[in-house]
Design an enzyme around this catalytic site. Structure first.
Site, PDB file in Angstrom:
ATOM      1  N   HIS A 115       0.840  -1.212   0.000  1.00 57.67           N
ATOM      2  CA  HIS A 115       0.000   0.000   0.000  1.00 57.67           C
ATOM      3  C   HIS A 115       0.870   1.255   0.000  1.00 57.67           C
ATOM      4  O   HIS A 115       0.684   2.170  -0.807  1.00 57.67           O
ATOM      5  CB  HIS A 115      -0.895  -0.008   1.240  1.00 57.67           C
ATOM      6  CG  HIS A 115      -1.649   1.271   1.472  1.00 57.67           C
ATOM      7  ND1 HIS A 115      -2.909   1.491   0.967  1.00 57.67           N
ATOM      8  CD2 HIS A 115      -1.318   2.401   2.145  1.00 57.67           C
ATOM      9  CE1 HIS A 115      -3.311   2.702   1.327  1.00 57.67           C
ATOM     10  NE2 HIS A 115      -2.371   3.282   2.050  1.00 57.67           N
ATOM     11  N   GLU A 116       1.860   1.288   0.897  1.00 54.33           N
ATOM     12  CA  GLU A 116       2.717   2.487   1.012  1.00 54.33           C
ATOM     13  C   GLU A 116       3.490   2.732  -0.271  1.00 54.33           C
ATOM     14  O   GLU A 116       3.648   3.874  -0.700  1.00 54.33           O
ATOM     15  CB  GLU A 116       3.695   2.331   2.180  1.00 54.33           C
ATOM     16  CG  GLU A 116       3.031   2.209   3.541  1.00 54.33           C
ATOM     17  CD  GLU A 116       2.053   3.327   3.824  1.00 54.33           C
ATOM     18  OE1 GLU A 116       1.046   3.071   4.506  1.00 54.33           O
ATOM     19  OE2 GLU A 116       2.256   4.459   3.339  1.00 54.33           O
ATOM     20  N   HIS A 119       1.787   4.750  -2.752  1.00 52.98           N
ATOM     21  CA  HIS A 119       1.961   6.198  -2.538  1.00 52.98           C
ATOM     22  C   HIS A 119       3.319   6.656  -3.056  1.00 52.98           C
ATOM     23  O   HIS A 119       3.436   7.688  -3.695  1.00 52.98           O
ATOM     24  CB  HIS A 119       1.880   6.537  -1.044  1.00 52.98           C
ATOM     25  CG  HIS A 119       0.532   6.408  -0.426  1.00 52.98           C
ATOM     26  ND1 HIS A 119      -0.620   6.957  -0.964  1.00 52.98           N
ATOM     27  CD2 HIS A 119       0.133   5.787   0.718  1.00 52.98           C
ATOM     28  CE1 HIS A 119      -1.647   6.691  -0.185  1.00 52.98           C
ATOM     29  NE2 HIS A 119      -1.224   5.976   0.847  1.00 52.98           N
ATOM     30  N   HIS A 125      -5.157   7.667  -2.184  1.00 55.76           N
ATOM     31  CA  HIS A 125      -6.136   6.690  -1.713  1.00 55.76           C
ATOM     32  C   HIS A 125      -7.277   6.512  -2.705  1.00 55.76           C
ATOM     33  O   HIS A 125      -7.643   7.431  -3.421  1.00 55.76           O
ATOM     34  CB  HIS A 125      -6.657   7.112  -0.334  1.00 55.76           C
ATOM     35  CG  HIS A 125      -5.677   6.810   0.742  1.00 55.76           C
ATOM     36  ND1 HIS A 125      -5.628   7.502   1.939  1.00 55.76           N
ATOM     37  CD2 HIS A 125      -4.679   5.890   0.812  1.00 55.76           C
ATOM     38  CE1 HIS A 125      -4.664   7.013   2.690  1.00 55.76           C
ATOM     39  NE2 HIS A 125      -4.070   6.031   2.023  1.00 55.76           N
TER      40      HIS A 125
HETATM   41  C1  LIG Z   1      -3.480   9.475   6.940  1.00 58.71           C
HETATM   42  C2  LIG Z   1      -2.431   8.441   6.664  1.00 58.71           C
HETATM   43  C3  LIG Z   1      -1.091   8.827   7.243  1.00 58.71           C
HETATM   44  C4  LIG Z   1      -2.905   7.115   7.244  1.00 58.71           C
HETATM   45  C5  LIG Z   1      -1.934   6.019   6.947  1.00 58.71           C
HETATM   46  C6  LIG Z   1      -1.840   5.737   5.441  1.00 58.71           C
HETATM   47  O1  LIG Z   1      -2.785   5.690   4.703  1.00 58.71           O
HETATM   48  N1  LIG Z   1      -0.613   5.559   5.017  1.00 58.71           N
HETATM   49  O2  LIG Z   1      -0.427   5.282   3.678  1.00 58.71           O
HETATM   50  C7  LIG Z   1      -2.290   4.718   7.605  1.00 58.71           C
HETATM   51  O3  LIG Z   1      -1.514   4.123   8.308  1.00 58.71           O
HETATM   52  N2  LIG Z   1      -3.527   4.293   7.412  1.00 58.71           N
HETATM   53  C8  LIG Z   1      -3.907   3.077   8.064  1.00 58.71           C
HETATM   54  C9  LIG Z   1      -5.378   3.167   8.374  1.00 58.71           C
HETATM   55  C10 LIG Z   1      -5.734   2.114   9.348  1.00 58.71           C
HETATM   56  N3  LIG Z   1      -5.112   2.200  10.491  1.00 58.71           N
HETATM   57  O4  LIG Z   1      -6.474   1.244   9.011  1.00 58.71           O
HETATM   58  C11 LIG Z   1      -3.585   1.893   7.174  1.00 58.71           C
HETATM   59  O5  LIG Z   1      -3.912   0.781   7.501  1.00 58.71           O
HETATM   60  N4  LIG Z   1      -2.884   2.086   6.047  1.00 58.71           N
HETATM   61  C12 LIG Z   1      -2.126   1.017   5.458  1.00 58.71           C
HETATM   62  C13 LIG Z   1      -2.870   0.062   4.579  1.00 58.71           C
HETATM   63  C14 LIG Z   1      -2.352  -1.193   4.425  1.00 58.71           C
HETATM   64  C15 LIG Z   1      -2.897  -2.133   3.591  1.00 58.71           C
HETATM   65  C16 LIG Z   1      -4.020  -1.852   2.882  1.00 58.71           C
HETATM   66  C17 LIG Z   1      -4.612  -0.637   2.989  1.00 58.71           C
HETATM   67  N5  LIG Z   1      -5.730  -0.396   2.242  1.00 58.71           N
HETATM   68  C18 LIG Z   1      -4.067   0.358   3.871  1.00 58.71           C
HETATM   69 ZN   LIG Z   2      -2.246   5.249   2.608  1.00 58.16          ZN
END
Ligand SMILES: CC(C)C[C@H](C(=O)NO)C(=O)N[C@@H](CC(N)=O)C(=O)NCc1cccc(N)c1
Ligand SMILES: [Zn+2]
Ligand SMILES: [Ca+2]
Ligand SMILES: [Zn+2]
Length: 160
Positions: A115-116, A119, A125
């Site tokens: 996912h990262e 980005h 997203h």
């Molecule tokens: C506002 C951002 C800094 C949030 C951060 C994110 O999206 N990083 O890419 C993040 O860690 N989001 C969490 C949201 C959560 N805690 O559910 C996440 O799981 N992101 C990683 C991820 C991994 C795998 C799949 C998806 N769809 C998202």
């Molecule tokens: Zn993300």
């Protein structure tokens, strides 16, 4: 569109996690990168000490950028869009438990890295709940994972 001009992209791992062996971390990142290079004409080269486009590291709380981590849960990781210096870099929250398989307890490193790295390549997203770029974590098994259509279209639009 913010994206890498050169389709050959270098990456370096600067800091590992005590949760996994170095081998497991290298493998998780290699598999996560392969997901994207299988969907678009991209080539990733691992470098050890030289300058790299994408630098991957684990960090806790305040760690040198304006986005301090928040302890266990919540934000798991963040990545910068393509560009110089911090552009493309990925930081993983060391206060999470990073796992290889599917454990209720922690988060699968391959899944979050995939996912990262989306980005890092310029994707933001997606609203599609089945997509990898959907904001919330869903576990995917790296061994038999294929990139969802929405993400494949996204990366093709940038680098296809
Ligand atoms: C506002 C951002 C800094 C949030 C951060 C994110 O999206 N990083 O890419 C993040 O860690 N989001 C969490 C949201 C959560 N805690 O559910 C996440 O799981 N992101 C990683 C991820 C991994 C795998 C799949 C998806 N769809 C998202
Ligand atoms: Zn993300
Ligand atoms: Ca966190
Ligand atoms: Zn950071």
């Amino acid at each position: 569109q913010i994206k890498w001009k050169n389709h050959t992209i270098t990456y370096r791992i600067d800091q590992y996690t005590p949760d996994l062996t170095q081998e497991e971390v290298d493998t998780s990142f290699r598999l996560a990168l392969k997901i994207w290079s299988d969907a678009a004409p991209l080539k990733f080269i691992k470098v050890n000490h030289d300058k790299a486009d994408i630098i991957l590291s684990f960090a806790k709380k305040t760690h040198g950028d304006f986005f301090p981590f928040d302890g266990p849960k919540g934000v798991l990781a963040h990545a910068f869009a393509p560009g110089e210096d911090m552009g493309g870099d990925v930081h993983f929250d060391e206060d999470e438990i990073w796992t290889m398989g599917h454990s209720k307890l922690g988060y699968n490193l391959f899944t979050v890295a995939a996912h990262e790295l989306g980005h890092s390549l310029g994707l933001s997203h997606s609203k599609d709940p089945s997509s990898l770029m959907y904001p919330n974590y869903n576990y995917y098994n790296g061994a038999q994972y294929t990139l969802p259509r929405d993400d494949a279209l996204g990366i093709q639009a940038l680098y296809g």
